[in-house]
Structure formats: C-alpha cells, structure tokens
Design an enzyme around this catalytic site. Structure first.
Site, PDB file in Angstrom:
ATOM      1  N   LYS A 398       0.835  -1.204   0.000  1.00  0.00           N
ATOM      2  CA  LYS A 398       0.000   0.000   0.000  1.00  0.00           C
ATOM      3  C   LYS A 398       0.869   1.252   0.000  1.00  0.00           C
ATOM      4  O   LYS A 398       1.793   1.375   0.805  1.00  0.00           O
ATOM      5  CB  LYS A 398      -0.920  -0.025   1.222  1.00  0.00           C
ATOM      6  CG  LYS A 398      -1.841  -1.243   1.249  1.00  0.00           C
ATOM      7  CD  LYS A 398      -2.619  -1.363   2.527  1.00  0.00           C
ATOM      8  CE  LYS A 398      -1.732  -1.720   3.699  1.00  0.00           C
ATOM      9  NZ  LYS A 398      -2.493  -2.008   4.926  1.00  0.00           N
ATOM     10  N   THR A 430      -8.604   8.366   9.426  1.00  0.00           N
ATOM     11  CA  THR A 430      -8.095   7.179   8.729  1.00  0.00           C
ATOM     12  C   THR A 430      -7.820   6.013   9.681  1.00  0.00           C
ATOM     13  O   THR A 430      -7.088   5.089   9.342  1.00  0.00           O
ATOM     14  CB  THR A 430      -6.796   7.527   7.975  1.00  0.00           C
ATOM     15  OG1 THR A 430      -5.849   8.079   8.902  1.00  0.00           O
ATOM     16  CG2 THR A 430      -7.060   8.525   6.859  1.00  0.00           C
ATOM     17  N   GLY A 432      -8.033   2.621  11.260  1.00  0.00           N
ATOM     18  CA  GLY A 432      -8.559   1.323  10.847  1.00  0.00           C
ATOM     19  C   GLY A 432      -8.522   1.075   9.357  1.00  0.00           C
ATOM     20  O   GLY A 432      -9.113   0.090   8.882  1.00  0.00           O
ATOM     21  N   THR A 433      -7.803   1.909   8.589  1.00  0.00           N
ATOM     22  CA  THR A 433      -7.800   1.711   7.139  1.00  0.00           C
ATOM     23  C   THR A 433      -7.156   0.385   6.739  1.00  0.00           C
ATOM     24  O   THR A 433      -7.654  -0.309   5.846  1.00  0.00           O
ATOM     25  CB  THR A 433      -7.063   2.867   6.435  1.00  0.00           C
ATOM     26  OG1 THR A 433      -5.778   3.050   7.059  1.00  0.00           O
ATOM     27  CG2 THR A 433      -7.843   4.161   6.536  1.00  0.00           C
ATOM     28  N   GLY A 434      -6.042   0.027   7.376  1.00  0.00           N
ATOM     29  CA  GLY A 434      -5.364  -1.222   7.018  1.00  0.00           C
ATOM     30  C   GLY A 434      -6.208  -2.445   7.336  1.00  0.00           C
ATOM     31  O   GLY A 434      -6.321  -3.368   6.515  1.00  0.00           O
ATOM     32  N   CYS A 435      -6.801  -2.461   8.513  1.00  0.00           N
ATOM     33  CA  CYS A 435      -7.672  -3.576   8.908  1.00  0.00           C
ATOM     34  C   CYS A 435      -8.862  -3.685   7.965  1.00  0.00           C
ATOM     35  O   CYS A 435      -9.240  -4.776   7.521  1.00  0.00           O
ATOM     36  CB  CYS A 435      -8.187  -3.375  10.334  1.00  0.00           C
ATOM     37  SG  CYS A 435      -6.913  -3.185  11.594  1.00  0.00           S
TER      38      CYS A 435
END
Length: 499
Positions: A398, A430, A432-435
């Site tokens: 990412k 932003t 929690g974007t990765g989860c």
C-alpha cells in the site's frame, strides 16, 4: 435405436440420490511427474471431481496409477472419472467415464459399466450437446472456452456459446479449455456447473492454493451471506480498527464473519493506552472451535502481538489446511504505539509467510520486513519482490504513506505488477484503514471474486469509507464502513440490473 435400448436408457438416467453430481472444480490429470503427489495437494484445495487421463503408460501402469488416484478420491469423497476407456473404468471401479466424440456411445459404456455409473461426453456445439443428452449422457463437457496448451484446439465456441448450450440441455455442463482464475468468471456466469482445468492447477508450484482460489469462485452462487471469513486479530475498544472493524466490514459487504481475539487493547482515536495479550493456548482454542465447526473460506490475520501467538496461529491454520490467508502485518497503531514485539515480526516471517496467500503491508511495515528504504514506486516494487522471495504468494503493498502524486497500491504475484491508483483524500479520519482494506479483500474473496477483482473492489470500498468519514473523537477518527458499503451494494445492484 430399438425399444430395448430406449427402455434401458430411461432406467439408467434415473440415478438415485447417492449418485455424485458433477459440479464445482473439475480437475483433469496431466502426464507429468509426481502426479499422485500433485493431485493429493490439489484435492486438499477443494477439487470436486477428478478425471483420470493417461495415454502414455502401459496397461499395467495405467491400472496401478489409477488405483492410487481412485484411493485419493475415495478419501476426499469426490467422484473419480476415467477418460475415454469404459473397460479401465470398470477395472478401477471408477464412478464413471468421460467419452470423446470419437469414442464409444453412452449406451455402450453403460452396458460395460452398469446402470449406476456416470457417463459424460465431450461436445463442441449445441447440436452435439443435445445429441449427448438424448443418448443418455449424465453430463457434458463443452469447449474449448479459451486457447489451451494441453491439446490442439480446432473449434473455439468460447463463453458466448456456453449460455446457449446451458439453455438447451437439462444435464450439468462442464466448461473446459484454457480456464484460469482470472477468466473463469465469464464461464461460470455463463451457466457452467463445473469448470475443468489441468495446468492452471497441476502446473502450479502449489496445486492446493491454485485449486482453492478457483474453487472459491463458486461461492458467488451461494445465498447471502456468501462465504465465511475468520479474522484473527486484536480487539479495539474504540471500534475503529481490529476485530471490530474486521467484523463490520465482512458483514456489511455480504459475507459471514467469525473471530479469534489475540489481544485486548484499551484505545480510542487518540491512541493505545494498554494491551492485554490473550494466552496462545486460548487463541488456539478459539480458532479450533471455529474451524472444527464452521466452513471458513478465508482467514484474515491482524495484530498477533507476540512470537508465541504468531507461531500458534500458523500451526493451527496449517493443521486445518487453510489455503487462502490474507495477512495484514499490523505493527504500529495509528497513534504510533507498537502492537507487536520484535520477536513476533520474526515469527510472522518464519511461520506465517509460507502459508500466506496475500500480504498487505503499508510502506513502514514493508521497510521493517525487508530492510528496503521506500521513496517511490520503484522502491515499492523492490520491496514487493523481496517479500515474495520470502515465501509470500501475492503481495499488496500500500502506497498511502508516500506524499507525492496519487495513492498507488501495487499487487505483485511473482511475475508482474498491477497498479491500483486513487486520488489522495486530505483527512485525519483514517483509523482502521489497514484492517478494513484487508478485511474487505477477504470478504470479496470469500464471496467468489478472483484476487485482482477483490483487491480492486476493496480499494474502492476503503477509498469511499475514507471520503465519507465523519469526525468522531479528538484524534484519528474511524472510516465510514456503513456508507461505503451502501455505495458498494447500490453499485452491485445496478450491475445486476444491466441486460
């Protein structure tokens, strides 16, 4: 055809409920080395039917190899079909035989095998398909769908003709010819009950995973919720990341979510104030409880916290033969708190990477995992290659942490890159974007989307969730899972309404 033959056909077509149905992933054997080993691996990935094709060996070798393959099918509980030769099928006590246009008739094959066996016929036109059904075939093979290297293709009806054939016969249709993960959807959406493959599974270094990702595509035919995702991650008391974000995402996108918690965190939008790890033995107990009862299609991991937990998770997932693992190597919270200790990073690399179907690191995580300093897309490509070399099958790196240009994510499968660019959204919301992105990919995979499509749709989902995020709390607010899912569902509905 005389009256006796017609009466016989009426009798044998009426199979009882114990007769295997031809559907799902249909694997045809090749002539390569280590065939039994490769087939065993493929069957563990979800093959639903095996067709034994052997043209080179002696009669004795054909029988010996066939008996080994039949034993694998018996253990897996799937039909074992012999190619072309009813007499070999009889000797092997196969479930049936698959005939070509130049082979004996279905009626003659039944006289050899008996009335309870399955008979399939290869066809290339609507006329041949109808004739095969009239002659008493239980299913037809239809193709070729695409050019293939396994044989010389003289007629290529393709997916366009498949729908017509499916509407012309009342027996299962097996599509065959050049079918791979990324072109299978047009075949399946054209009505194929099964898709037949050879090299796309048996030619893969890991036949189990190749079979699993193809078999998973059939989940698109399930009633909602389609497919199941098990998330193994930490709990976020603020609700924006971790288990909470995972389950929101999976549920809102139309799959079923189960969970195993690795750690409890005390956190909010401003940061993490405390972490309470779950004992590895209880993490194992949670995962075992789910996998021993619920058919899980995709496993997604997040915060694993310690080396012992990472090793335990890897051991239990391998024991249950889970093939489609989406690994989000969560290392730092949005506020900067370290969520895993350093030995855990080593354990994830050592124990989980060899099992990983897709790894989804951001740039800081990729730098820690590879030692590569990333300043641009060229650096991202170098790091993705380095991660793939560590045993990961696919890498989605990412690019949100780069500051110049569009936000580009790169998907690397070991041979090439796919770019997923989107415009940058200037917001601090932003959390929690990765989860959320990893869970969205897992949900779309579980629903029957191939990996590139799953990544693309998940990227659209997280971008929308960031764009529609409302300020909540006094730090990095969470993304808007609900409204992003609403937009996704509306888009899907419009696509379904198109002729």
């Amino acid at each position: 055809m005389n009256k006796q033959s017609k009466d016989f056909l009426r009798l044998v077509i009426d199979h009882d409920e114990s007769t295997p149905r031809i559907e799902g992933l249909y694997l045809v054997t090749d002539e390569g080395e280590r065939l039994v080993e490769r087939v065993r691996s493929a069957l563990s990935g979800g093959v639903a039917v095996l067709q034994y094709r052997c043209k080179k060996n002696s009669p004795e070798e054909k029988v010996a190899l066939g008996r080994e393959l039949r034993a694998l099918c018996v253990d897996a509980g799937i039909p074992f079909i012999v190619n072309d030769d009813p007499h070999l099928a009889l000797e092997l006590d196969a479930d049936g035989v698959h005939l070509g246009q130049e082979d004996t008739s279905p009626f003659a094959a039944r006289q050899i095998l008996g009335p309870k066996k399955i008979v399939g016929v290869s066809t290339h036109t609507v006329r041949e398909a109808r004739q095969a059904e009239a002659d008493g075939a239980d299913y037809i093979g239809f193709g070729a769908m695409y050019p293939t290297g396994s044989k010389t293709v003289t007629h290529l009806p393709g997916p366009a003709a498949l729908r017509e054939v499916k509407g012309s016969v009342g027996i299962p249709v097996v599509a065959i010819g050049g079918i791979k993960r990324d072109n299978a959807l047009s075949v399946m959406d054209g009505g194929a009950d099964a898709v037949a493959v050879i090299s796309s599974v048996l030619g893969d270094p890991n036949p189990a995973v190749a079979a699993a990702e193809l078999a998973l595509l059939f989940n698109r035919r399930l009633p909602p919720p389609r497919g199941t995702v098990l998330t193994v991650a930490g709990s976020d008391s603020g609700g924006g990341a971790g288990i909470q974000a995972d389950l929101k995402t999976v549920t809102l996108l139309g799959a079923y979510g189960a969970s195993a918690i690795t750690a409890l965190t005390a956190q909010n939008t401003r940061g993490v104030t405390g972490i309470c790890p779950v004992p590895p033995s209880f993490v194992e107990e949670q995962i075992t409880a789910v996998l021993s009862d619920i058919p899980v299609d995709v496993v997604k991991t997040g915060m694993l916290h310690s080396a012992d937990i990472a090793a335990t998770v890897a051991e239990v997932l391998e024991r249950f033969g889970k093939r489609i693992l989406v690994i989000d190597p969560v290392m730092l919270a949005k506020g900067g708190a370290r969520l895993v200790d350093r030995p855990a990073v080593t354990a994830i690399r050592e124990h989980l990477f060899p099992l990983t179907y897709l790894l989804t690191p951001n740039i800081p995580e990729a730098e820690q995992l590879t030692g590569v300093t990333i300043h641009d897309e060229a650096g991202m490509e170098e790091a993705a290659r380095a991660l793939h070399a560590q045993g990961v099958r696919n890498v989605l790196l990412k690019g949100g942490h780069l500051t110049e240009g569009a936000a580009v994510d790169l998907l690397f499968d070991g041979t090439g890159f796919m770019r997923f660019p989107t415009r940058r959204i200037m917001t601090k919301n932003t959390h929690g974007t990765g989860c959320t992105l990893a869970s969205a990919i897992a949900a779309f995979l579980a629903r029957g989307e191939p990996l590139p499509a799953a990544v693309g749709r998940a990227k659209e989902f997280i971008t929308t969730a960031i764009r529609l995020a409302h300020p909540l709390g006094r730090g990095h607010g969470p993304v808007n899972h609900y409204l992003a899912a609403q937009e996704q569902l509306e888009h899907e509905k419009k696509l379904e309404e198109q002729p």
